[in-house]
Design an enzyme around this catalytic site. Structure first.
Site, PDB file in Angstrom:
ATOM      1  N   SER A 138       4.350  46.791  -7.249  1.00 61.25           N
ATOM      2  CA  SER A 138       3.012  45.485  -5.828  1.00 61.25           C
ATOM      3  C   SER A 138       4.029  45.560  -4.621  1.00 61.25           C
ATOM      4  O   SER A 138       3.335  45.436  -3.120  1.00 61.25           O
ATOM      5  CB  SER A 138       3.006  44.588  -6.632  1.00 61.25           C
ATOM      6  OG  SER A 138       4.115  43.152  -7.483  1.00 61.25           O
ATOM      7  N   GLU A 184       3.066  29.566   4.054  1.00 53.01           N
ATOM      8  CA  GLU A 184       3.959  29.063   2.441  1.00 53.01           C
ATOM      9  C   GLU A 184       4.452  30.479   1.857  1.00 53.01           C
ATOM     10  O   GLU A 184       3.714  31.357   1.895  1.00 53.01           O
ATOM     11  CB  GLU A 184       3.448  28.686   1.668  1.00 53.01           C
ATOM     12  CG  GLU A 184       2.771  29.142   0.175  1.00 53.01           C
ATOM     13  CD  GLU A 184       1.785  29.832   0.417  1.00 53.01           C
ATOM     14  OE1 GLU A 184       0.907  29.719   0.850  1.00 53.01           O
ATOM     15  OE2 GLU A 184       1.235  30.562  -0.316  1.00 53.01           O
ATOM     16  N   LYS A 195       0.768  42.246  -0.417  1.00 55.48           N
ATOM     17  CA  LYS A 195       0.308  40.678   0.105  1.00 55.48           C
ATOM     18  C   LYS A 195      -0.207  40.847   2.026  1.00 55.48           C
ATOM     19  O   LYS A 195      -1.060  39.845   2.309  1.00 55.48           O
ATOM     20  CB  LYS A 195       1.684  39.687   0.743  1.00 55.48           C
ATOM     21  CG  LYS A 195       2.352  39.511  -0.410  1.00 55.48           C
ATOM     22  CD  LYS A 195       1.825  38.529  -1.424  1.00 55.48           C
ATOM     23  CE  LYS A 195       2.712  37.837  -1.658  1.00 55.48           C
ATOM     24  NZ  LYS A 195       1.773  36.924  -3.096  1.00 55.48           N
TER      25      LYS A 195
END
Lengths: 273, 410
Positions: B392, B125, B103
């Site tokens: 990830s 968010e 991210k």
């Protein structure tokens, strides 16, 4: 001539501004919606805006979000909303009805199927909050074929160039969003709104309605000086929210608030005439 | 003669998608309230200006290397591969990035863009909290105000990340509307943006949302696939047979897949959250079991009822618990360039344990979905094959969830 245009023409000759209340269909329960619509007309509504409940109303503040949740708890679908309009039309042939909602229920029903069913039920205009003219595609044609007016929002952030694009796509009336924010917000600048509405009037012959943030009779009267129509939503829906469980009080309070706005607007119009 | 699927794929010029209005075929686009149309146009213009600006790219690369810790390693999971007895499985170690997941690549890129656009306040968010933590981190790094919207239920199941965000100086706002999860957090962030549009930059965490987000987030995440492509060529001397990544909104998947789109021999596998199983209806797998519709600014596959209401999703992993998916994935599914499958909560837990015990890597529960599918695929492809899985994120944030599932009190 569409019912919306006919209504604005008649108001214009009478020197009056349109009062446009909004309620969410199915809120607080599906059984009360048609009764509320008739009550709104008796209290002075010129056009009724009926919200199609959606699970993810990104343009709406907490009051209308909760209205959607109450309506959806009863399973109010787009099909049910059209049935309510059909029932309303049994006793009212003249008051225009505009559906206001989000794209996905229309997308799933299918553009042509929706437009034909809406026209057949007696709907006059359709406002989809998250459908800008650029993405209309076939929906434009389907609305036109069914004789439905596409109503678009213009916001304080809308550029002059986009205003023209929107005016070119719109029929019925233009809905000017009087503030940056979601429905039910509470900061209004009447002079700034008047200036923007004036600009729209120079671009289009369509009437311009103003909404978002109009919560009291005073504000409704002030705004009616600046625009052809005043849209009131969250203030009415709050009356529903505060009285869930007591349908009689809801009808009394909602229609009472709208009637007070009507008299304030008419008194103002008489004073300036 | 009818063209084969492979011929058609080779005919697609992937660099031409999305079009200038953000469309991937019929998907994508810009479906938002009018108030956001001008800010989105401003954002597109700014992004397209900086997208190929050497100065901007240098700033991104410097922070990617010195702040995030890139490049992330491509690690051969030898013991796990041998235990499975199939293809050789490589793990792209995005869990080793600063803040523990992919991210940060995107949060960094968008925050640097926000800085160039003169915005002082960023909002985000978050579902699992990874994007929220990444946003709060870059906001602290760049001295910006940061507000993170998070579903009230997610705040419950991801409390360590909530604390992390608050330590970093972000305000975490619980969202109690709707299903109290990621989609509602996105709704609330959009409402904030509509209201504070002048000074606020909305850092969307995945390849969904209105144009230019799916394009922009993809660009920032393709650093994963570009590195992986170089690394596998260096380590194995050839391209892999398949790539595997989990798909919620789909940013880690598109980041890995995109630089390989033109390599027709490389299969792309996206893995959605199967929850209690697709047949149970309790899952978060719109590509496997949904229909196209419009939500959060774009047209894409959604989980919805017969009248177009978005329905509640279920996944053991908060980060996959989303009823939509990035529009580019919808398009890749339709043109059959990528295949999408799902694995259940239970299978994901098995993947979680397998990699933890055989490789000494505790993966995030989101990632565990990709790992579970990779295990099946490795058997299918067999020895001699090569698979890259996007690892990830790391699993520290999920320890409480895993303990709960297994009836352990920490």
């Amino acid at each position: 001539m569409s019912r919306i245009q006919a209504r604005f023409d008649a108001l214009k000759s009478a020197g009056r501004r349109a009062l446009v209340p909004f309620i969410t269909a199915g809120d607080p329960n599906p059984g009360l919606t048609v009764q509320l619509m008739h009550g709104l007309v008796e209290a002075g509504a010129d056009i009724v805006e009926l919200g199609v409940p959606f699970s993810d109303p990104i343009g709406d503040g907490p009051v209308i979000q909760l209205a959607c949740e109450r309506a959806l708890k009863h399973g109010t679908s787009l099909g049910d909303v059209l049935a309510m309009v059909r029932e309303f039309r049994q006793r009212n042939r003249d008051t225009p009805v505009v559906l206001m909602g989000y794209m996905n229920p229309i997308e799933v029903m299918g553009y042509r199927r929706f437009c034909e069913a809406a026209a057949e039920a007696g709907v006059d205009g359709v406002l989809t909050v998250d459908m800008p003219p650029e993405e209309m595609g076939e929906l434009s044609e389907c609305l036109a074929d069914a004789g439905l007016d596409p109503i678009f929002l213009v916001a304080p952030t809308t550029t002059e160039q986009r205003m023209q694009v929107i005016c070119d796509h719109a029929r019925g009336f233009i809905y000017y969003v009087s503030l940056k924010g979601v429905t039910g917000s509470d900061t209004l600048d009447v002079a700034a709104v008047a200036e923007r509405v004036g600009r729209l009037h120079r671009m289009t012959g369509l009437p311009v309605g103003v909404g978002f943030g109009i919560s009291t009779a005073d504000k409704a009267a002030q705004m009616s000086q600046a625009a052809d129509a005043v849209v009131v939503g969250s203030a009415l829906v709050r009356q529903i929210q505060d009285n869930v469980g007591d349908d009689a009080v809801i009808v009394e309070n909602v229609t009472g608030l709208l009637a007070s706005m009507r008299s304030a607007m008419d008194a103002d119009a008489a004073a300036t005439a | 003669m009818a063209k084969t699927t492979e011929d058609m794929q080779q005919a697609v010029d992937y660099s031409k998608f999305p079009d200038s209005e953000g469309h991937f075929g019929v998907y994508g686009g810009r479906f938002v309230p009018e108030t956001l149309m001008a800010p989105l146009a401003e954002l597109s213009e700014a992004y397209l200006r900086y997208r190929n600006d050497p100065d901007f790219l240098r700033e991104f690369d410097t922070d990617a290397s010195q702040f995030v810790g890139r490049p992330s390693p491509l690690y051969y999971a030898e013991r796990w591969s041998e235990k499975i007895g199939g293809a050789r499985i490589y793990l792209k170690r995005e869990d080793l990035n600063h803040t523990g997941a992919h991210k940060i690549n995107n949060a960094l890129g968008q925050a640097l863009l926000a800085k160039r656009m003169g915005k002082k306040r960023v909002i985000a968010e978050t579902g699992a909290g990874q994007h929220g933590v990444a946003s709060a981190t870059v906001a602290a790094r760049l001295g910006m105000e940061c507000v993170v919207y998070m579903g009230a239920d997610d705040i419950q199941r991801q409390s360590p990340n909530v604390f992390r965000m608050r330590l970093l100086g972000a305000e975490v706002v619980p969202v109690t509307s709707g299903t109290r999860t990621l989609k509602d957090a996105l709704n609330e962030a959009m409402r904030d943006w509509v209201t504070n549009v002048d000074d606020t930059f909305y850092i969307i965490g995945t390849v969904a949302g209105p144009h230019p987000y799916p394009l922009m987030v993809r660009d920032f995440q393709t650093i994963i696939g570009r590195e992986a492509r170089e690394q596998i060529l260096e380590q194995e001397g050839r391209l892999p047979d398949a790539l595997v990544a989990c798909v919620g909104g789909g940013s880690n998947a598109i980041g890995l897949f995109h630089p390989f789109l033109n390599d027709a021999s490389v299969q792309l596998h996206g893995v959605e959250a199967g929850g209690y199983g697709i047949d149970s209806g309790k899952h978060a797998a719109p590509l496997c079991a949904g229909k196209p519709g419009v939500l959060h600014g774009n047209r894409t596959y959604l989980m919805e009822d017969d009248w177009g209401q978005i329905i509640g999703t279920h996944s053991i992993s908060a980060g996959l618990d989303y009823p939509g998916v990035g529009p580019e994935h919808s398009w890749l599914k339709d043109i059959k360039r990528a295949v999408y499958t799902s694995v259940t909560d239970d299978e994901a837990m098995q993947g979680f344990h397998a990699v933890t015990r055989t490789e000494g890597i505790i993966p995030a529960l989101e990632t565990s979905h990709a790992l579970a599918h990779a295990e099946k695929l490795a058997r299918e492809i067999g020895p001699g094959g090569i698979i890259i899985v996007n690892l990830s994120g790391r699993g520290d944030k999920d320890l409480q969830t895993v303990a709960n599932v297994e009836g352990i009190t920490l």
